[in-house]
Motif scaffolding. Structure first.
Motif, PDB file in Angstrom:
ATOM      1  N   GLN A  46       0.809  -1.222   0.000  1.00  0.00           N
ATOM      2  CA  GLN A  46       0.000   0.000   0.000  1.00  0.00           C
ATOM      3  C   GLN A  46       0.845   1.276   0.000  1.00  0.00           C
ATOM      4  OE1 GLN A  46      -3.536  -0.036   2.704  1.00  0.00           O
ATOM      5  NE2 GLN A  46      -2.710  -2.002   3.372  1.00  0.00           N
ATOM      6  N   LEU A  47       2.123   1.158   0.307  1.00  0.00           N
ATOM      7  CA  LEU A  47       2.964   2.340   0.477  1.00  0.00           C
ATOM      8  C   LEU A  47       3.344   2.966  -0.857  1.00  0.00           C
ATOM      9  CD1 LEU A  47       5.385   1.056   3.278  1.00  0.00           C
ATOM     10  CD2 LEU A  47       3.134   2.160   3.518  1.00  0.00           C
ATOM     11  N   ILE A  48       3.484   4.290  -0.824  1.00  0.00           N
ATOM     12  CA  ILE A  48       3.930   5.056  -1.980  1.00  0.00           C
ATOM     13  C   ILE A  48       5.116   5.916  -1.537  1.00  0.00           C
ATOM     14  CG2 ILE A  48       3.330   6.760  -3.745  1.00  0.00           C
ATOM     15  CD1 ILE A  48       1.620   4.339  -4.024  1.00  0.00           C
ATOM     16  N   ALA A  49       6.220   5.809  -2.257  1.00  0.00           N
ATOM     17  CA  ALA A  49       7.386   6.655  -1.983  1.00  0.00           C
ATOM     18  C   ALA A  49       7.481   7.743  -3.041  1.00  0.00           C
ATOM     19  CB  ALA A  49       8.662   5.820  -1.970  1.00  0.00           C
ATOM     20  N   VAL A  50       7.820   8.946  -2.595  1.00  0.00           N
ATOM     21  CA  VAL A  50       8.032  10.074  -3.499  1.00  0.00           C
ATOM     22  C   VAL A  50       9.436  10.612  -3.251  1.00  0.00           C
ATOM     23  CG1 VAL A  50       7.272  12.376  -4.216  1.00  0.00           C
ATOM     24  CG2 VAL A  50       5.583  10.664  -3.520  1.00  0.00           C
ATOM     25  N   ARG A  51      10.315  10.406  -4.221  1.00  0.00           N
ATOM     26  CA  ARG A  51      11.701  10.861  -4.119  1.00  0.00           C
ATOM     27  C   ARG A  51      11.811  12.210  -4.833  1.00  0.00           C
ATOM     28  NH1 ARG A  51      15.772   7.258  -3.001  1.00  0.00           N
ATOM     29  NH2 ARG A  51      17.134   8.308  -4.516  1.00  0.00           N
ATOM     30  N   LEU A  52      11.855  13.273  -4.052  1.00  0.00           N
ATOM     31  CA  LEU A  52      11.902  14.624  -4.582  1.00  0.00           C
ATOM     32  C   LEU A  52      13.359  15.051  -4.757  1.00  0.00           C
ATOM     33  CD1 LEU A  52      10.302  17.148  -5.411  1.00  0.00           C
ATOM     34  CD2 LEU A  52      10.347  17.842  -3.004  1.00  0.00           C
ATOM     35  N   HIS A  53      13.734  15.365  -5.982  1.00  0.00           N
ATOM     36  CA  HIS A  53      15.126  15.699  -6.286  1.00  0.00           C
ATOM     37  C   HIS A  53      15.396  17.172  -6.021  1.00  0.00           C
ATOM     38  CE1 HIS A  53      16.658  11.940  -8.137  1.00  0.00           C
ATOM     39  NE2 HIS A  53      15.367  11.711  -8.287  1.00  0.00           N
ATOM     40  N   VAL A  54      16.267  17.433  -5.053  1.00  0.00           N
ATOM     41  CA  VAL A  54      16.676  18.796  -4.739  1.00  0.00           C
ATOM     42  C   VAL A  54      17.652  19.308  -5.803  1.00  0.00           C
ATOM     43  CG1 VAL A  54      17.752  20.282  -2.994  1.00  0.00           C
ATOM     44  CG2 VAL A  54      16.344  18.333  -2.281  1.00  0.00           C
ATOM     45  N   ASP A  55      18.470  18.398  -6.323  1.00  0.00           N
ATOM     46  CA  ASP A  55      19.443  18.726  -7.360  1.00  0.00           C
ATOM     47  C   ASP A  55      19.179  17.862  -8.591  1.00  0.00           C
ATOM     48  OD1 ASP A  55      21.186  20.349  -5.511  1.00  0.00           O
ATOM     49  OD2 ASP A  55      21.403  18.375  -4.561  1.00  0.00           O
ATOM     50  N   ALA A  56      19.725  18.289  -9.719  1.00  0.00           N
ATOM     51  CA  ALA A  56      19.691  17.448 -10.910  1.00  0.00           C
ATOM     52  C   ALA A  56      20.503  16.185 -10.649  1.00  0.00           C
ATOM     53  CB  ALA A  56      20.260  18.199 -12.106  1.00  0.00           C
ATOM     54  N   CYS A  57      20.053  15.075 -11.201  1.00  0.00           N
ATOM     55  CA  CYS A  57      20.730  13.796 -11.006  1.00  0.00           C
ATOM     56  C   CYS A  57      20.892  13.113 -12.357  1.00  0.00           C
ATOM     57  CB  CYS A  57      19.920  12.908 -10.050  1.00  0.00           C
ATOM     58  SG  CYS A  57      20.668  11.303  -9.727  1.00  0.00           S
ATOM     59  N   GLY A  58      22.120  13.190 -12.890  1.00  0.00           N
ATOM     60  CA  GLY A  58      22.414  12.575 -14.170  1.00  0.00           C
ATOM     61  C   GLY A  58      23.084  11.229 -14.008  1.00  0.00           C
ATOM     62  N   ALA A  59      23.563  10.695 -15.109  1.00  0.00           N
ATOM     63  CA  ALA A  59      24.148   9.356 -15.102  1.00  0.00           C
ATOM     64  C   ALA A  59      25.385   9.258 -14.222  1.00  0.00           C
ATOM     65  CB  ALA A  59      24.492   8.953 -16.535  1.00  0.00           C
ATOM     66  N   ASP A  60      26.105  10.371 -14.031  1.00  0.00           N
ATOM     67  CA  ASP A  60      27.328  10.358 -13.226  1.00  0.00           C
ATOM     68  C   ASP A  60      27.078  10.587 -11.739  1.00  0.00           C
ATOM     69  OD1 ASP A  60      28.760   9.944 -15.528  1.00  0.00           O
ATOM     70  OD2 ASP A  60      29.427  12.026 -15.730  1.00  0.00           O
ATOM     71  N   ASP A  61      25.822  10.846 -11.369  1.00  0.00           N
ATOM     72  CA  ASP A  61      25.517  11.253  -9.999  1.00  0.00           C
ATOM     73  C   ASP A  61      24.940  10.139  -9.132  1.00  0.00           C
ATOM     74  OD1 ASP A  61      26.297  13.906 -10.641  1.00  0.00           O
ATOM     75  OD2 ASP A  61      24.347  14.216 -11.602  1.00  0.00           O
ATOM     76  N   GLY A  62      25.078   8.908  -9.564  1.00  0.00           N
ATOM     77  CA  GLY A  62      24.558   7.785  -8.790  1.00  0.00           C
ATOM     78  C   GLY A  62      23.049   7.735  -8.738  1.00  0.00           C
ATOM     79  N   PRO A  63      22.352   7.860  -9.880  1.00  0.00           N
ATOM     80  CA  PRO A  63      20.892   7.829  -9.873  1.00  0.00           C
ATOM     81  C   PRO A  63      20.342   6.466  -9.480  1.00  0.00           C
ATOM     82  CG  PRO A  63      21.680   7.647 -12.110  1.00  0.00           C
ATOM     83  CD  PRO A  63      22.891   7.913 -11.259  1.00  0.00           C
ATOM     84  N   LEU A  64      19.088   6.472  -9.077  1.00  0.00           N
ATOM     85  CA  LEU A  64      18.421   5.213  -8.741  1.00  0.00           C
ATOM     86  C   LEU A  64      18.190   4.393 -10.003  1.00  0.00           C
ATOM     87  CD1 LEU A  64      17.425   4.356  -5.870  1.00  0.00           C
ATOM     88  CD2 LEU A  64      15.106   4.746  -6.713  1.00  0.00           C
ATOM     89  N   ARG A  65      18.371   3.080  -9.877  1.00  0.00           N
ATOM     90  CA  ARG A  65      18.060   2.143 -10.947  1.00  0.00           C
ATOM     91  C   ARG A  65      16.965   1.211 -10.425  1.00  0.00           C
ATOM     92  NH1 ARG A  65      23.344   1.307 -10.087  1.00  0.00           N
ATOM     93  NH2 ARG A  65      22.997  -0.933  -9.810  1.00  0.00           N
TER      94      ARG A  65
END
Length: 231
Positions: A128-147
């Motif tokens: 039932q849970l919903i997570a909302v990951r709000l990005h404070v900064d831009a997150c590109g391929a070099d920034d360890g984004p979530l996969r």
């Protein structure tokens, strides 16, 4: 497909421009104080963050993904940079913050983090849970984004061996984002992140929304969870 269909099918969806990046920058002192740098789980107790949670729930797109009777139950701050770098192995989010210990056979994995009590509830609660990951900064391929492994949220609680096999079979999606974007996801979706290899800073406010009432005699750790206004 619509955002709702994508979300239900894949277990995650990126919503662009949810919050003005300048508004998020103004929250930096709130995120950084009292030892919050790097990963505090207790930010929802701060009025500015609680107000932001209400704003997220009433956003014109997010409100189609977050059930109306859900309340914000947790906000965690994550920061990743060249100076504060880390990785997260493939996993599902299985623990929730609760007010007190309850003796029930279906509850497991009791732990204490930052003075707060956490437990792993039954699958039907986690679904039932919903997570909302709000990005404070831009997150590109070099920034360890979530996969995230698409569709893995439908498979229940997975052992590490099964999780690895599911990822090998289904692949994973890299969730790059701009500042102010929100990645909405099911906590049971398999996800991981690598260390950053660039020089920028990746800050995320990770909100969790859940049903107002919990089964098995459990109560949310957040004192005002039951009294939050329904949006």
């Amino acid at each position: 497909m619509s955002v709702v269909v994508d979300f239900e099918t894949d277990g995650f969806a990126l919503i662009e421009s949810v919050v003005d990046p300048e508004e998020l920058k103004a929250l930096a002192p709130v995120m950084l104080r009292e030892g919050a740098v790097g990963g505090s789980r207790c930010l929802l107790e701060r009025p500015e963050i609680a107000a932001l949670a209400v704003s997220l729930k009433t956003h014109h797109v997010l409100q189609s993904l977050i059930p109306k009777d859900h309340v914000a139950v947790q906000c965690t701050y994550f920061e990743k940079s060249s100076d504060r770098n880390w990785l997260v192995a493939l996993h599902q989010d299985l623990s929730i913050p609760v007010a007190r210990r309850v003796d029930a056979p279906r509850l497991r994995g009791w732990s204490e983090k930052e003075g707060r009590l956490f437990v792993q509830p039954p699958r039907e609660v986690l679904e039932q849970l919903i997570a909302v990951r709000l990005h404070v900064d831009a997150c590109g391929a070099d920034d360890g984004p979530l996969r995230v492994v698409p569709g893995s949220h439908r498979l229940g609680l997975l052992t590490p061996e099964v999780a690895a096999a599911v990822r090998a079979d289904r692949g994973e999606s890299t969730c790059a984002a701009s500042a102010g974007d929100a990645l909405v996801m099911r906590p049971l979706a398999l996800h991981a992140s690598s260390k950053a290899i660039g020089t920028s800073r990746r800050r995320v406010l990770h909100f969790v929304f859940g049903p107002r009432r919990l089964p098995l005699g459990l109560d949310w750790a957040v004192a005002n969870a039951r009294s939050q206004a329904m949006a």
